[in-house]
Scaffold this motif. Structure first.
Motif, PDB file in Angstrom:
ATOM      1  N   VAL A   1       0.835  -1.203   0.000  1.00  0.00           N
ATOM      2  CA  VAL A   1       0.000   0.000   0.000  1.00  0.00           C
ATOM      3  C   VAL A   1       0.871   1.254   0.000  1.00  0.00           C
ATOM      4  O   VAL A   1       2.029   1.223   0.404  1.00  0.00           O
ATOM      5  CB  VAL A   1      -0.922   0.040   1.247  1.00  0.00           C
ATOM      6  CG1 VAL A   1      -2.032  -0.966   1.145  1.00  0.00           C
ATOM      7  CG2 VAL A   1      -0.138  -0.160   2.518  1.00  0.00           C
ATOM      8  N   ASP A   2       0.256   2.317  -0.448  1.00  0.00           N
ATOM      9  CA  ASP A   2       0.932   3.602  -0.434  1.00  0.00           C
ATOM     10  C   ASP A   2       0.836   4.163   0.988  1.00  0.00           C
ATOM     11  O   ASP A   2      -0.265   4.312   1.512  1.00  0.00           O
ATOM     12  CB  ASP A   2       0.201   4.516  -1.429  1.00  0.00           C
ATOM     13  CG  ASP A   2       0.880   5.852  -1.581  1.00  0.00           C
ATOM     14  OD1 ASP A   2       1.759   6.162  -0.775  1.00  0.00           O
ATOM     15  OD2 ASP A   2       0.513   6.578  -2.515  1.00  0.00           O
ATOM     16  N   PHE A   3       1.963   4.470   1.595  1.00  0.00           N
ATOM     17  CA  PHE A   3       1.947   4.928   2.989  1.00  0.00           C
ATOM     18  C   PHE A   3       1.193   6.241   3.170  1.00  0.00           C
ATOM     19  O   PHE A   3       0.815   6.588   4.269  1.00  0.00           O
ATOM     20  CB  PHE A   3       3.378   5.053   3.530  1.00  0.00           C
ATOM     21  CG  PHE A   3       3.863   3.782   4.184  1.00  0.00           C
ATOM     22  CD1 PHE A   3       3.622   2.557   3.596  1.00  0.00           C
ATOM     23  CD2 PHE A   3       4.531   3.809   5.390  1.00  0.00           C
ATOM     24  CE1 PHE A   3       4.046   1.385   4.186  1.00  0.00           C
ATOM     25  CE2 PHE A   3       4.972   2.641   6.001  1.00  0.00           C
ATOM     26  CZ  PHE A   3       4.724   1.429   5.389  1.00  0.00           C
ATOM     27  N   TYR A   4       1.033   6.969   2.061  1.00  0.00           N
ATOM     28  CA  TYR A   4       0.301   8.229   2.181  1.00  0.00           C
ATOM     29  C   TYR A   4      -1.201   7.992   2.294  1.00  0.00           C
ATOM     30  O   TYR A   4      -1.945   8.911   2.584  1.00  0.00           O
ATOM     31  CB  TYR A   4       0.628   9.149   0.996  1.00  0.00           C
ATOM     32  CG  TYR A   4       2.058   9.602   1.065  1.00  0.00           C
ATOM     33  CD1 TYR A   4       2.412  10.698   1.841  1.00  0.00           C
ATOM     34  CD2 TYR A   4       3.062   8.909   0.416  1.00  0.00           C
ATOM     35  CE1 TYR A   4       3.724  11.115   1.941  1.00  0.00           C
ATOM     36  CE2 TYR A   4       4.386   9.307   0.514  1.00  0.00           C
ATOM     37  CZ  TYR A   4       4.715  10.410   1.277  1.00  0.00           C
ATOM     38  OH  TYR A   4       6.011  10.799   1.391  1.00  0.00           O
ATOM     39  N   ARG A   5      -1.626   6.761   2.045  1.00  0.00           N
ATOM     40  CA  ARG A   5      -3.014   6.393   2.326  1.00  0.00           C
ATOM     41  C   ARG A   5      -2.996   5.786   3.722  1.00  0.00           C
ATOM     42  O   ARG A   5      -2.798   4.582   3.885  1.00  0.00           O
ATOM     43  CB  ARG A   5      -3.513   5.379   1.319  1.00  0.00           C
ATOM     44  CG  ARG A   5      -3.616   5.964  -0.052  1.00  0.00           C
ATOM     45  CD  ARG A   5      -4.097   4.932  -1.000  1.00  0.00           C
ATOM     46  NE  ARG A   5      -4.156   5.470  -2.338  1.00  0.00           N
ATOM     47  CZ  ARG A   5      -4.601   4.801  -3.368  1.00  0.00           C
ATOM     48  NH1 ARG A   5      -5.025   3.565  -3.215  1.00  0.00           N
ATOM     49  NH2 ARG A   5      -4.615   5.341  -4.555  1.00  0.00           N
ATOM     50  N   VAL A   6      -3.168   6.667   4.684  1.00  0.00           N
ATOM     51  CA  VAL A   6      -2.911   6.300   6.081  1.00  0.00           C
ATOM     52  C   VAL A   6      -3.784   5.130   6.557  1.00  0.00           C
ATOM     53  O   VAL A   6      -3.264   4.133   7.066  1.00  0.00           O
ATOM     54  CB  VAL A   6      -3.087   7.557   6.971  1.00  0.00           C
ATOM     55  CG1 VAL A   6      -3.092   7.201   8.435  1.00  0.00           C
ATOM     56  CG2 VAL A   6      -1.962   8.540   6.680  1.00  0.00           C
ATOM     57  N   ALA A   7      -5.105   5.245   6.372  1.00  0.00           N
ATOM     58  CA  ALA A   7      -6.003   4.201   6.874  1.00  0.00           C
ATOM     59  C   ALA A   7      -5.688   2.865   6.218  1.00  0.00           C
ATOM     60  O   ALA A   7      -5.683   1.819   6.879  1.00  0.00           O
ATOM     61  CB  ALA A   7      -7.449   4.589   6.607  1.00  0.00           C
TER      62      ALA A   7
END
Lengths: 393, 103
Positions: free
Chosen positions: A15-21
């Motif tokens: 996952v992209d870490f900037y997509r926190v949830a």
């Protein structure tokens, strides 16, 4: 008691870490499977294999400095352990204790940290967009003037990948900034951004995988190019072009500057490009009339005839359709820069001859092979067409 | 450059300032104090607490007074007291407005 050895496994960051949830949910899913995060890397994360456990993970934007020891202690006291810091951007916290309070209990206060991150990401996006625009202007200019010559140059693939990865990084930076800005807005309106969601792993890893492959290619390609290129005396190479002695009878080769055993007046070199995997360049120089040569040596270039210099360049192109535009570009460049006008002559599939005073150019194509000869001397270059064609065939 | 005040104080922020009215406190003391005052109704998470403290320091509502080992102690500034009183007055006004309405 004997300490049990840790078993570490690596997983591609799904996952992209900037997509926190999504990241927090993915890490929680991993701990459900008995994989406890140990290190979060750019492309891969390492996990310790344990029993399945229910763990909450929380990502917190890192400030300008590392979190204070007091902060880390206080968090531990309240049931939150600092696991790692991802790319100096996010601190990754986890809690195994059900009774531990939520890491953030006030979305407005949390929005302050996200706002700071959003602002710094905005500035880095702006700077990198300006950088890419400058690179685009440079690259586009080169490709506009001579696109095929650019493609057959030995660093074309490298610069193309580099260029595309710059653009890719920019798009990613802007996308990530938008994502953080959206989270900041959500927090400011009092919404929770840490809800557990279902992570769809399908293609989330693909952009990063492409980027990783490009990065490896960027490193590998120059090395491959270097491995394919050689420089040395001409007789050590399989000559796909006529030698100077075949152009000019009775030539005496004159030595040039010699460095590390290589005579840079008389040498051949090979190079590689994906669009032109076989390339050879030959340089030779000499004289025919010894008296004239001596005179030239003593008096300087302006007063007498120049010595004979010869450069031949051979390309075997990956695709035959590149040959015609390559020749067109070569001719145009020589006409624009030196005022040499070309005429069509017989030979190969296509042959062009141009002359300006002593300087002669001959460009010949046979299927996917292109040869460009540049010659200064008394011989008529186009009379040597048969020798040239026999080399190609 | 003049420091910008916060546009609003959330409940957590208000209680953090309230906790510092009585004197110097460190982070964990503030959390415990808030929980005690609200009878456990308001719990402040560690992330929230330290974000609030950092923000309050940035806008000049609090200042660090001591660092003992790994423990940092904070006290409220005049500016912080002013912000607290303004918020208190706003809340009082809210209550007065609400009490005027029969329900």
């Amino acid at each position: 008691m004997e300490e049990k050895e840790k078993k570490i496994v690596w997983r591609f960051r799904a996952v992209d870490f900037y997509r926190v949830a999504e990241t927090e949910s993915w890490l929680a899913d991993m701990s459900d499977k008995g994989l406890l995060l140990e290190k979060a890397g750019t492309f891969f994360c390492s996990f310790e294999k344990t029993e399945p456990q229910k763990i909450r993970y929380r990502l917190e934007p890192r400030g300008k400095t590392d979190p204070s020891e007091e902060y880390v202690d206080a968090c531990e006291e309240m049931g939150w352990e600092l696991v790692d810091c991802w790319k100096s951007t996010f601190l990754i916290w986890r809690s195994t204790r059900n009774e531990a309070p939520e890491f953030h209990t006030d979305p407005i206060a949390e929005s302050y940290a996200f706002k700071r991150l959003s602002r710094s990401m905005m500035w880095s996006s702006i700077i990198s967009v300006i950088g890419v625009i400058l690179i685009i202007l440079l690259v586009v200019r080169k490709y506009l003037t001579a696109p095929i010559m650019q493609l057959v140059s030995d660093h074309e693939l490298f610069s193309m990948i580099l260029f595309l990865s710059f653009i890719w990084s920019d798009i990613e930076a802007i996308r990530q900034w938008i994502s953080i800005r959206r989270l900041t807005k959500k927090l400011r309106s009092g919404e929770d951004i840490h809800e557990r969601i279902e992570v769809k792993h399908k293609l989330n890893w693909l952009p990063d995988a492409i980027y990783l492959v490009s990065a490896i290619a960027m490193i590998a390609i120059p090395f491959y190019g270097i491995a394919q290129s050689r420089t040395g005396p001409a007789d050590r190479f399989d000559m796909k072009v006529p030698r100077l002695c075949e152009i000019e009878e009775g030539i005496t080769i004159e030595e040039g500057l010699t460095i590390d055993g290589v005579d840079y007046g008389n040498f051949a070199s090979t190079s590689w490009a994906w669009m032109a995997p076989e390339q050879l360049e030959l340089h030779e120089q000499g004289y025919v009339d010894e008296e004239l040569w001596e005179e030239w040596h003593q008096a300087g270039r302006e007063d007498v005839d120049m010595p004979i210099t010869y450069r031949a360049k051979y390309y075997r192109l990956r695709f035959e359709f590149l040959a015609e535009p390559l020749i067109a570009e070569m001719k145009k460049t020589l006409t624009d820069e030196l005022g040499i006008m070309f005429e069509s002559v017989d030979g190969g599939d296509e042959a062009w001859y141009g002359r300006k005073e002593n300087l002669q150019h001959l460009i010949v194509r046979s299927r996917n092979e292109v040869v460009h000869l540049r010659y200064i001397g008394p011989a008529e270059l186009k009379d040597r067409m048969d020798i040239l064609i026999s080399k190609l065939q | 450059m003049a420091r910008k005040s916060l546009e609003l104080l959330t409940e957590s922020m208000f209680y953090v300032l309230m906790s510092l009215l009585q004197g110097e406190r460190c982070g964990t003391e503030i959390t415990a104090d808030v929980e005690r005052r609200t009878g456990g109704r308001l719990k402040i998470g560690p992330g929230t607490l330290y974000t609030i403290l950092a923000k309050f320091e940035e806008v000049g509502y609090i200042e660090e007074t001591r660092v003992e080992g790994r423990k940092r102690t904070y006290q409220m500034t005049f500016r912080g007291r002013l912000a607290y009183r303004e918020e208190l007055e706003r809340l009082r006004q809210c209550v007065r407005d609400a009490e005027k309405e029969a329900y």
